[in-house]
Each structure stands twice: as structure tokens, then as C-alpha cells.
Design an enzyme around this catalytic site. Structure first.
Site, PDB file in Angstrom:
ATOM      1  N   HIS A  88       7.574 -27.021  -1.349  1.00 34.79           N
ATOM      2  CA  HIS A  88       6.912 -28.104  -2.080  1.00 34.79           C
ATOM      3  C   HIS A  88       5.786 -27.567  -2.968  1.00 34.79           C
ATOM      4  O   HIS A  88       4.912 -28.309  -3.377  1.00 34.79           O
ATOM      5  CB  HIS A  88       6.383 -29.147  -1.094  1.00 34.79           C
ATOM      6  CG  HIS A  88       7.493 -29.772  -0.295  1.00 34.79           C
ATOM      7  ND1 HIS A  88       8.005 -31.012  -0.571  1.00 34.79           N
ATOM      8  CD2 HIS A  88       8.223 -29.278   0.740  1.00 34.79           C
ATOM      9  CE1 HIS A  88       8.991 -31.275   0.265  1.00 34.79           C
ATOM     10  NE2 HIS A  88       9.150 -30.236   1.083  1.00 34.79           N
TER      11      HIS A  88
ATOM     12  N   GLU B  77       0.823  -1.205   0.000  1.00 36.96           N
ATOM     13  CA  GLU B  77       0.000   0.000   0.000  1.00 36.96           C
ATOM     14  C   GLU B  77       0.866   1.269   0.000  1.00 36.96           C
ATOM     15  O   GLU B  77       0.441   2.324  -0.451  1.00 36.96           O
ATOM     16  CB  GLU B  77      -0.930  -0.012   1.237  1.00 36.96           C
ATOM     17  CG  GLU B  77      -2.292   0.572   0.955  1.00 36.96           C
ATOM     18  CD  GLU B  77      -3.296   0.309   2.065  1.00 36.96           C
ATOM     19  OE1 GLU B  77      -4.386  -0.179   1.763  1.00 36.96           O
ATOM     20  OE2 GLU B  77      -3.008   0.611   3.235  1.00 36.96           O
TER      21      GLU B  77
ATOM     22  N   LYS C 256     -13.915   0.826  -4.011  1.00 37.69           N
ATOM     23  CA  LYS C 256     -14.991   1.313  -3.127  1.00 37.69           C
ATOM     24  C   LYS C 256     -16.029   2.083  -3.945  1.00 37.69           C
ATOM     25  O   LYS C 256     -17.229   1.899  -3.769  1.00 37.69           O
ATOM     26  CB  LYS C 256     -14.424   2.261  -2.057  1.00 37.69           C
ATOM     27  CG  LYS C 256     -13.575   1.583  -1.015  1.00 37.69           C
ATOM     28  CD  LYS C 256     -13.227   2.585   0.074  1.00 37.69           C
ATOM     29  CE  LYS C 256     -12.175   2.034   1.004  1.00 37.69           C
ATOM     30  NZ  LYS C 256     -11.587   3.045   1.868  1.00 37.69           N
TER      31      LYS C 256
HETATM   32  O1  PA5 Z   1      -3.174   1.607   5.944  1.00 36.54           O
HETATM   33  C1  PA5 Z   1      -4.274   2.096   5.733  1.00 36.54           C
HETATM   34  O2  PA5 Z   1      -4.478   3.316   5.827  1.00 36.54           O
HETATM   35  C2  PA5 Z   1      -5.472   1.237   5.375  1.00 36.54           C
HETATM   36  O3  PA5 Z   1      -5.112  -0.090   5.229  1.00 36.54           O
HETATM   37  C3  PA5 Z   1      -6.550   1.331   6.442  1.00 36.54           C
HETATM   38  O4  PA5 Z   1      -6.000   0.934   7.671  1.00 36.54           O
HETATM   39  C4  PA5 Z   1      -7.759   0.483   6.106  1.00 36.54           C
HETATM   40  O5  PA5 Z   1      -8.258   0.817   4.853  1.00 36.54           O
HETATM   41  C5  PA5 Z   1      -8.857   0.641   7.161  1.00 36.54           C
HETATM   42  O6  PA5 Z   1      -9.239   1.974   7.254  1.00 36.54           O
HETATM   43  P1  PA5 Z   1     -10.056   2.510   8.499  1.00 36.54           P
HETATM   44  O7  PA5 Z   1      -9.219   2.335   9.717  1.00 36.54           O
HETATM   45  O8  PA5 Z   1     -10.323   3.943   8.189  1.00 36.54           O
HETATM   46  O9  PA5 Z   1     -11.325   1.692   8.603  1.00 36.54           O
END
Ligand code: PA5
Length: 446
Positions: free
Chosen positions: A308, A287, A422
Site C-alpha cells: 500500500h 557493505e 567519520k
Molecule cells: O561490518 C562491519 O565491519 C561494520 O559494520 C562494523 O561492524 C561496524 O562499523 C562497527 O564496528 P566496530 O565493531 O569496530 O565498532
């Protein structure tokens, strides 16, 4: 103690090549440390290991005692950075069979809100019908669909099981200080809350209440976790020379390899307790770095199991990969291979050895084979799989990821690409405010 071993990288990236990146990487560490780089409003994670006051830690402690006395299961609701850190640490420290063993003095941890599987939610609630449990719901934005949906269901389940007044006492929300539906709901319904600081992004939030509170409730020594992180903070600071700084070296090596066409990094463990650590690591790097059509793709394997299966590809497939191995020097328990008079299974040649020694020889043999096969291997060695070393590794990877992202030329602290699915999901479900998107997507589908 944690050390970074680069010996098995050198056939692919020489010391001269690594040191030719010293200036560039150190400048990026400086940008980070002086908070002048991209995404500098999201650097709160850097100081989390040293920013806890006594009052907050004792609030964790008191709440943990309160929960331990009344629940057998803690359901942590969250997705991405709002759950992976706690899950990684809980799994790494747990007994493989704790779920089928007798009750422990501390609650066992369960997770929800990290996908939309109806079967999982049904089976979870069915299981919880006969259990005493509490909920920690975590969402920084407070509006993420997966955890919001799971929380709606589990809140109703808990209320009908223990009554609305007791349910309120068994729910803790961790969210933004002011914004979002979860903040509003917590205030209206009276849940206890903890704050995710504005300047800490989800995947960098392990050392905030997001990771620390649930872990404290299930009995993890969070002080030791923070101690490990604090030590790593010191040894990765700008005052430490490039050659001694594991975060700078790791960032330099992975970018050096990437520039030579190695665009897949595989995190390797030899203990499946680290499988969720790998999930956390993949989220952190994936990310943070996968942007602007750039980035190393983070993958993971658990050996010897995957030797394996994926092992064949890693040995002989496309040569665009490198491996980063987590080597745990000491096993938590010892089993000696017994001698057998008949030796029908032909294993007497290893009798008297500890199983972990056999595992270590499999590891060394694999490193040599993969390096011979054209796969650079980095090794991160830790003494033991405990809170201190997990704290060290998490901080190391966070810092290295930030430096590495800058070296790649992207902002490691945003995640614009996550919005695409989303938007389509909301359009398909007919969410108010998405009327135009609904029309567009329907046209696409006809
Ligand atoms: O690293 C990040 O920002 C994301 O992975 C969020 O943690 C994830 O999308 C969850 O978001 P939120 O805590 O707003 O529900």
C-alpha cells in the site's frame, strides 16, 4: 528445511543463462573455500558454526543464568555488524507484544550505540532509571564513536544506580583480543570479556560471541541456531554440485540479473518480525558489495503493509529491480476467520480459512503481479521462523554474499567507504590529530 525457488526468475533469466555462470561461480566458491581470494584474512566466519568448544558454550550458559537472575533488561551497545545480527534474531523470535506483557523468565533486549540520537539516549536512560539492567558492549575496533559514546553514558548511569562494584559485574565487553580502547578499558576496569576473532569482520560475526552471547542471555536456543548454520555449511560446500548449492545459485542469479540491468534487489517479508532481518541483510550485502562504483543496491519491504506504499513503484516504476522473498511456510499460531451472519464486511467468502492462508494468497497474487509487471522474483522458503532456520538463512546469505562479491569482482570483506563520514565528523568536532582535515573542511564550508 530451506529451499531456493527460482521458478519466478526463469521468465527473465533462463536455466541456460543461469548454468552458463556455473564455471565462474564455482571458481569463486573454490577461491573462498580454499581461502585464496581477495580478503582471505577475513574468512574466519566460514567455520564459526563448527568451531565452538564445550567450554565456551558453557561460559555463555553460565553467564546467561547469572544475568537472568539479576536483570530484567539487557542493553546491547553496538553498531553495524556489532548489533544487527542479534537484533535480527531477537526480533524474529520474539512475541510482538513482549514489551507490554508481564515479566518473562528471561531479560528483554534493548539496543543503544547504533546512532547518535540524543532523544533516544535520554529516553532510554530515563526508562532504565526504574529497571534492573546489564550491559553487553560490542565493538571490534573498540573505537567506534556511536557505541563508545553510548557506553560512556550508560556505564555512568549503571554505576550511579547500582554502585561501581556491582556495575562491573553487570558489564560484559566483546572486542578485539589485544587492540582498541574497549579492550584497554575492560582490562583496567575489570569487565568480563569475549573476543571477536581477528579474521571475522563485523557483518559476518553473528555466530561469534557478538551474536551468540546476547542472544543466549535473552533465552535464544543458540545450539539450534548453530545447528542450522552447520547444516547450511554442508549444503553450500564445494562438494555440492552447482545445481544443488543454494549459495552458488543465489549468487549466480543475482549477478545474472545485475548484468541485465537489475541493479536493485528488494528483500521481501510477509511478517514484520523479519524487518530487522532485512536490516541485517542490507548491511551484509550493501557493505560487502557496494564498491568501485559497482554493486546491487539492497532494499527491503514488508508486505502486505508496503503493497500500500512502495508496491505501486515495484509494480509500475523503473524496471531495474528484482525481489527476493522470504516465505515462512508455517505460522507460529493459528487464527480462523470467523463466519458472520450479517456479513456486512463481505468477508464470509474467506471464513473458515486461517489468516496465514489469506497472507499466502496475497503473497502468491503479488508474485504473479510483479512477475507480470517485469520484476523477477526469487523465493527462499523455510518451514518455520525458529532458531534452526534463522541459522540456515544467515549462513546461506553470508556464503552467497562472499561468492557474489567475488563474481562482481570486488573484495567483499572490506568497507573503505565507511571512513569518509567519520573523517569529516572528526574534523568538524576537532578531534586531536585531525587539525589539517578541520582546516580543509572549514574552507569547504565558507
Ligand atoms: O561490518 C562491519 O565491519 C561494520 O559494520 C562494523 O561492524 C561496524 O562499523 C562497527 O564496528 P566496530 O565493531 O569496530 O565498532
Amino acid at each position: 528445511m530451506l529451499s531456493l525457488n527460482l521458478k519466478h526468475v526463469l521468465p527473465f533469466l533462463s536455466y541456460d543463462e543461469i548454468f552458463s555462470m556455473e564455471q565462474e561461480v564455482t571458481q569463486n566458491l573454490e577461491l573462498l573455500q580454499k581461502k585464496t581470494g581477495l580478503g582471505n584474512d577475513f574468512l574466519g566466519w566460514m567455520d564459526l558454526p563448527v568451531s565452538y568448544d564445550h567450554q565456551t558454550l558453557s561460559r555463555f550458559h553460565d553467564l546467561s543464568n547469572e544475568f537472568r537472575n539479576k536483570i530484567d533488561f539487557l542493553v546491547v551497545i553496538g553498531i553495524g555488524g556489532s548489533y544487527l545480527g542479534a537484533r535480527a534474531i531477537a526480533d524474529a523470535l520474539s512475541d510482538n507484544f513482549s514489551f507490554v506483557k508481564e515479566k518473562k523468565p528471561t531479560p528483554k533486549i534493548l539496543f543503544a550505540g547504533h546512532h547518535l540520537s540524543e532523544e533516544y539516549l535520554y529516553e532510554l536512560m530515563e526508562f532504565l532509571n526504574d529497571q534492573s539492567y546489564g550491559i553487553v558492549v560490542i565493538s571490534k575496533s573498540g573505537t567506534t564513536t556511536e557505541p563508545a559514546l553510548a557506553f560512556r553514558l550508560l556505564k555512568n548511569h549503571l554505576q550511579s544506580k547500582v554502585g561501581p562494584d556491582e556495575a562491573i559485574k553487570r558489564i560484559i565487553a566483546i572486542t578485539d583480543a589485544k587492540k582498541g580502547a574497549l579492550r584497554q578499558m575492560s582490562e583496567l576496569e575489570g569487565y568480563q570479556t569475549f573476543i571477536i576473532p581477528d579474521n571475522v569482520g563485523g557483518r559476518f560475526s553473528v555466530f561469534s560471541p557478538v551474536g551468540l552471547l546476547p542472544l543466549s542471555i535473552i533465552g535464544v536456543d543458540i545450539k539450534n541456531l548453530l545447528e542450522g548454520a552447520k547444516e547450511m555449511m554442508d549444503i553450500t560446500s564445494l562438494d555440492v554440485s552447482f545445481k544443488e548449492n543454494p549459495a552458488s545459485l543465489y549468487a549466480a542469479v543475482r549477478n545474472g540479473l545485475y548484468r541485465k540491468g537489475k541493479n536493485i534487489e528488494i528483500l521481501v517479508n510477509y511478517n514484520p518480525k523479519l524487518n530487522y532481518f532485512a536490516e541485517w541483510w542490507k548491511q551484509l550485502f550493501g557493505e560487502s558489495e557496494g564498491k568501485e562504483n559497482k554493486g546491487i543496491f539492497p532494499a527491503s519491504v514488508s508486505y502486505t503493509t508496503d503493497l500500500h506504499s512502495l508496491g505501486q513503484y515495484i509494480q509500475d516504476g523503473l524496471r531495474n529491480i528484482f525481489e527476493t522473498i522470504i516465505t515462512v511456510k508455517r505460522s507460529r499460531h493459528a487464527i480462523i476467520v470467523p463466519n458472520d451472519k450479517k456479513d456486512l464486511d463481505k468477508l464470509n467468502y474467506i471464513s473458515g480459512k486461517q489468516i496465514d492462508e489469506v497472507n499466502k494468497m496475497a503473497e502468491l497474487g503479488t508474485i504473479i503481479a510483479h512477475v507480470d509487471g517485469g520484476v523477477p522474483n526469487l523465493q527462499i522458503e523455510i518451514d518455520a521462523l525458529d532458531e534452526f532456520h534463522l541459522g540456515q538463512m544467515i549462513y546461506l546469505f553470508e556464503k552467497a554474499c562472499a561468492i557474489s562479491g567475488y563474481t562482481l569482482g570486488i573484495n567483499p570483506f572490506d568497507q573503505p567507504g565507511v571512513e569518509a563520514y567519520k573523517k569529516n565528523m572528526f574534523a568538524l568536532l576537532g578531534k586531536p590529530g585531525y587539525e589539517k582535515e578541520t582546516e580543509n573542511i572549514k574552507n569547504k564550508l565558507t
